[in-house]
Design a protein around this motif. Structure first.
Motif, PDB file in Angstrom:
ATOM      1  N   PRO A   1      -5.160  15.760   3.447  1.00 21.68           N
ATOM      2  CA  PRO A   1      -3.838  16.553   2.928  1.00 21.68           C
ATOM      3  C   PRO A   1      -2.699  15.962   3.572  1.00 21.68           C
ATOM      4  O   PRO A   1      -2.499  16.184   4.738  1.00 21.68           O
ATOM      5  N   GLY A   2      -1.769  15.872   2.685  1.00 25.83           N
ATOM      6  CA  GLY A   2      -0.447  15.703   3.302  1.00 25.83           C
ATOM      7  C   GLY A   2      -0.296  14.463   3.911  1.00 25.83           C
ATOM      8  O   GLY A   2       0.867  14.252   4.611  1.00 25.83           O
ATOM      9  N   LEU A   3      -1.002  13.568   3.877  1.00 25.90           N
ATOM     10  CA  LEU A   3      -0.838  12.212   4.602  1.00 25.90           C
ATOM     11  C   LEU A   3      -0.450  10.908   3.664  1.00 25.90           C
ATOM     12  O   LEU A   3      -1.450  10.975   2.877  1.00 25.90           O
ATOM     13  N   TYR A   4       0.430  10.210   3.900  1.00 30.93           N
ATOM     14  CA  TYR A   4       0.813   9.365   2.609  1.00 30.93           C
ATOM     15  C   TYR A   4       1.016   7.718   3.530  1.00 30.93           C
ATOM     16  O   TYR A   4       1.304   8.032   4.822  1.00 30.93           O
ATOM     17  N   LEU A   5       0.998   6.752   2.980  1.00 31.70           N
ATOM     18  CA  LEU A   5       1.239   5.508   3.415  1.00 31.70           C
ATOM     19  C   LEU A   5       2.151   4.683   2.542  1.00 31.70           C
ATOM     20  O   LEU A   5       2.271   4.778   1.762  1.00 31.70           O
ATOM     21  N   SER A   6       3.268   3.960   3.132  1.00 30.43           N
ATOM     22  CA  SER A   6       4.091   2.925   2.502  1.00 30.43           C
ATOM     23  C   SER A   6       4.005   1.729   3.627  1.00 30.43           C
ATOM     24  O   SER A   6       4.890   1.822   4.636  1.00 30.43           O
ATOM     25  N   THR A   7       3.229   0.655   3.189  1.00 31.87           N
ATOM     26  CA  THR A   7       3.311  -0.546   4.111  1.00 31.87           C
ATOM     27  C   THR A   7       2.757  -1.868   3.351  1.00 31.87           C
ATOM     28  O   THR A   7       2.786  -1.927   1.902  1.00 31.87           O
TER      29      THR A   7
ATOM     30  N   LEU B   1       0.815  -1.216  -0.011  1.00 33.19           N
ATOM     31  CA  LEU B   1      -0.048  -0.012  -0.121  1.00 33.19           C
ATOM     32  C   LEU B   1       0.800   1.240  -0.042  1.00 33.19           C
ATOM     33  O   LEU B   1       1.497   1.448   1.050  1.00 33.19           O
ATOM     34  N   VAL B   2       0.853   1.953  -1.133  1.00 34.82           N
ATOM     35  CA  VAL B   2       1.813   2.946  -1.185  1.00 34.82           C
ATOM     36  C   VAL B   2       1.177   4.083  -1.919  1.00 34.82           C
ATOM     37  O   VAL B   2       0.737   3.972  -3.247  1.00 34.82           O
TER      38      VAL B   2
ATOM     39  N   LEU C   1      -1.345  -0.099  -6.334  1.00 33.28           N
ATOM     40  CA  LEU C   1      -0.500  -0.012  -5.251  1.00 33.28           C
ATOM     41  C   LEU C   1      -1.460   1.060  -4.247  1.00 33.28           C
ATOM     42  O   LEU C   1      -1.108   0.997  -2.979  1.00 33.28           O
ATOM     43  N   ALA C   2      -2.145   1.989  -4.719  1.00 32.26           N
ATOM     44  CA  ALA C   2      -3.151   2.991  -4.146  1.00 32.26           C
ATOM     45  C   ALA C   2      -3.735   2.421  -2.679  1.00 32.26           C
ATOM     46  O   ALA C   2      -4.711   1.565  -3.127  1.00 32.26           O
ATOM     47  N   PRO C   3      -3.389   3.025  -1.619  1.00 31.83           N
ATOM     48  CA  PRO C   3      -4.355   2.303  -0.217  1.00 31.83           C
ATOM     49  C   PRO C   3      -5.813   2.405  -0.624  1.00 31.83           C
ATOM     50  O   PRO C   3      -6.444   1.560   0.042  1.00 31.83           O
TER      51      PRO C   3
END
Length: 637
Positions: free
Chosen positions: A580-586, A547-548, A622-624
């Protein structure tokens, strides 16, 4: 191609036609992006890179995006480059990173990351439509370097030139060899002011121009735009990354290279959770068919192997201690698949080759019971060493032992409160906390799971020392590090036991014995109770893709796309609402070493408003938000 093309010829229509050196001196942005249709021998790129290096004073970073349907092999590119001795150092650096004929999108980092070369090996119409469909102006100058329309019709189709305009930032320029009236009219219709100027050499006239009227940005007919955000915030000056494992360190490194000051917060110690194993293998997935899983695995593997090779070359990693790119052999029981892939792999031997069991035995130094794939650029790495190398950057501040953190929105920024009472704020936050991500505010809905894995530390011995490369079977083993081999790992669903178990050591030893029959007797004599190891928990998603991307505003998604519950095909060309401004890489699973570097590049490109390193299909995969969108279409939420 001319046997001895004078560098002045391409320099005149493209560099002079767009004037990058003069524009760089007072450029207001951190990056200057050049788009090219037709990479060919790479001469235009090399000349531009040479001019960038020669520029005096301040200069922006250079981003060069080139599309090519029929790329040259590495050998042919080297033959062409040999004609330009004055460009030899740059050509050599390009060749060291060149992706060859591997299909897809390839990101190459040069000059310490200040020069980015994106190579899209695909049809120009498909690539340009894909990039323009995101609705962002990204390019500052265009090298429209195709053959004349009579020879290369596809390069000059109206939809291609319309996409060129749609991808252009205000004031973008173009230049091209051709002066065909049809091209001139189409560029003018797309919004460019077009001028006919004197040509060079055998070219009597050519075209140059400047974007006067930005093109309307629309998605393809019937396209769902849930993956695109309503707003495009300015690149941040600082950011917070939560989690100092492979995912967080890679994201921090990518942002820091772009001038962003990063505060990296870790609950415990650097790389002590899911990235804490002593050895891991660079792994990819080969398939006869294109799929998001296979394509991302392949492209992230190519990017990560190049990155690690450069970290070893620079001294940031030490061979034998932090890892070794000694190659890896992957056993396979899929005989028919190997037979169908073998001729395809013959065109890209730098990626992989199919070996018989005898060839494999000779290659890795121990007898093999099965055929499989040999990956010459692969090997093993110590994840903690990779993390340490990535965060060794002047713009990254690492804070360990932070304990649990609380994330809240405060006005136009995010605030992270630590257990000790301290707080950190920034407009941009990346969450890379693995299975703990669901404990963060706004992420309770994530469909991720923890998968227990136990490794076994196998003492080095004379028999094991014959292993010359990494071996993947039902588990994995690599040449020893510090007198031990880290083997494993078990795969236990719905199991939260943190302590080592003897039966899991036995399982790891049994799988290794099946993979290397010559070691069976030696392994059988080992007492599992005396062996060390480690328990970790992989973070995985239902479709095994990470999830990116930006974190969706789930209530807004449920509201805006509610009609999909009744009709999954209902046309809703709406953009998604994102926090706004919140991202994820897991959820990188057991492929963190391979997947996280490219995931970090993708996030940094999205955050900083740059061309992405992947096509839109893969970004969506890949989008959460994909899980919310899928569940709505299946009427599950």
């Amino acid at each position: 191609h001319p046997r001895h093309p004078p560098p002045a010829e391409p320099r005149d229509p493209f560099l002079a036609g767009n004037g990058p050196p003069g524009r760089w001196a007072n450029w207001p942005h951190r990056r200057f992006c050049i788009g090219e249709t037709g990479f060919g021998t790479g001469l235009n790129f090399l000349l531009t890179w040479q001019a960038w290096r020669a520029a005096t004073g301040s200069r922006p970073d250079l981003h060069y995006l080139s599309v090519e349907k029929y790329p040259l092999s590495e050998a042919d590119l080297a033959r062409a480059a040999a004609n330009w001795p004055e460009l030899e150092p740059l050509a050599r650096a390009l060749l060291q990173r060149y992706p060859g004929l591997i299909p897809g999108q390839h990101r190459l980092l040069l000059d310490g990351g200040r020069v980015t070369l994106d190579l899209w090996w695909e049809d120009v119409g498909d690539a340009m439509s894909d990039l323009a469909g995101r609705g962002e102006g990204l390019v500052d100058a265009w090298y429209l370097d195709g053959f004349a329309p009579a020879r290369n019709e596809a390069m000059w189709q109206p939809q291609v030139l319309e996409a060129v305009a749609a991808l252009s930032r205000p004031g973008a320029t173009f230049s091209t060899f051709t002066a065909a009236g049809r091209v001139r009219r189409q560029l003018a219709g797309a919004g460019f002011e077009v001028n006919k100027v004197a040509g060079h050499g055998c070219k009597r006239e050519c075209l140059r121009g400047t974007l006067q009227r930005p093109a309307a940005t629309t998605s393809p007919s019937g396209d769902m735009s849930w993956d695109l955000s309503h707003c495009s915030p300015a690149p941040p000056g600082q950011a917070i990354v939560l989690g100092a494992g492979l995912a967080g360190c890679a994201a921090a490194w990518s942002l820091a290279r772009r001038g962003v000051a990063v505060t990296l917060l870790e609950q415990g110690k650097l790389a002590a959770a899911g990235s804490g194993n002593d050895q891991g293998i660079l792994y990819t997935r080969l398939s006869r068919r294109h799929s998001p899983l296979a394509d991302f695995a392949l492209q992230s593997y190519r990017f990560s192997t190049t990155l690690y090779r450069e970290l070893f070359a620079s001294g940031a990693l030490t061979e034998g201690i932090d890892g070794a790119l000694c190659g890896s052999f992957h056993q396979s029981a899929h005989v028919s698949e190997m037979a169908s892939l073998a001729p395809l792999l013959a065109t890209v031997p730098e990626l992989a080759t199919v070996l018989t069991r005898d060839q494999a035995s000779a290659q890795i130094g121990i007898e093999q019971p099965a055929a499989g794939y040999w990956y010459p650029a692969s090997g093993w790495l110590r994840p903690a060493s990779v993390c340490r190398a990535l965060v060794d950057h002047p713009r990254i501040e690492l804070l360990e032992d932070c304990g649990p953190v609380a994330l809240t929105r405060q006005g136009s920024a995010w605030q992270v409160d630590l257990r000790c009472g301290r707080s950190h704020g920034a407009s941009c936050v990346i969450i890379a906390t693995g299975t703990a991500s669901v404990r963060m505010s706004h992420l309770e809905w994530l469909p991720i799971q923890a998968i227990r894995g136990q490794t076994t530390h196998l003492p080095a011995g004379p028999e094991f020392s014959q292993l010359r490369a990494a071996l993947c079977h039902e588990g994995y083993v690599a040449p020893a590090r510090g007198g031990e081999h880290c083997i494993g790992a078990t795969f236990n669903l719905d199991d939260d036991e943190p302590a080592l178990r003897r039966e899991d050591h036995r399982d790891n030893l049994a799988r290794l014995a099946r993979a290397v029959p010559a070691w069976r007797d030696t392994l059988a004599k080992l007492d599992p109770a005396s062996l060390g190891g480690r328990v970790g928990f992989r973070c995985a998603s239902p479709d095994y893709l990470p999830l990116v991307g930006p974190v969706p505003d789930r209530p807004a998604f449920l509201r805006d796309f509610a009609a999909l519950r009744k009709n999954a095909r209902h046309p809703l060309p709406l953009r998604g609402e994102y926090l706004p401004g919140l991202y994820l890489s897991t959820a990188h699973g057991s492929r963190g070493l391979t997947a996280t570097p490219l995931a970090g590049e993708l996030l940094a490109s999205l955050i900083c408003g740059e061309p992405p390193p992947l096509k839109r299909e893969l970004c969506r995969a890949l989008a959460p938000a994909r899980f919310i969108f899928r569940d709505l279409r299946r009427n599950r939420i």
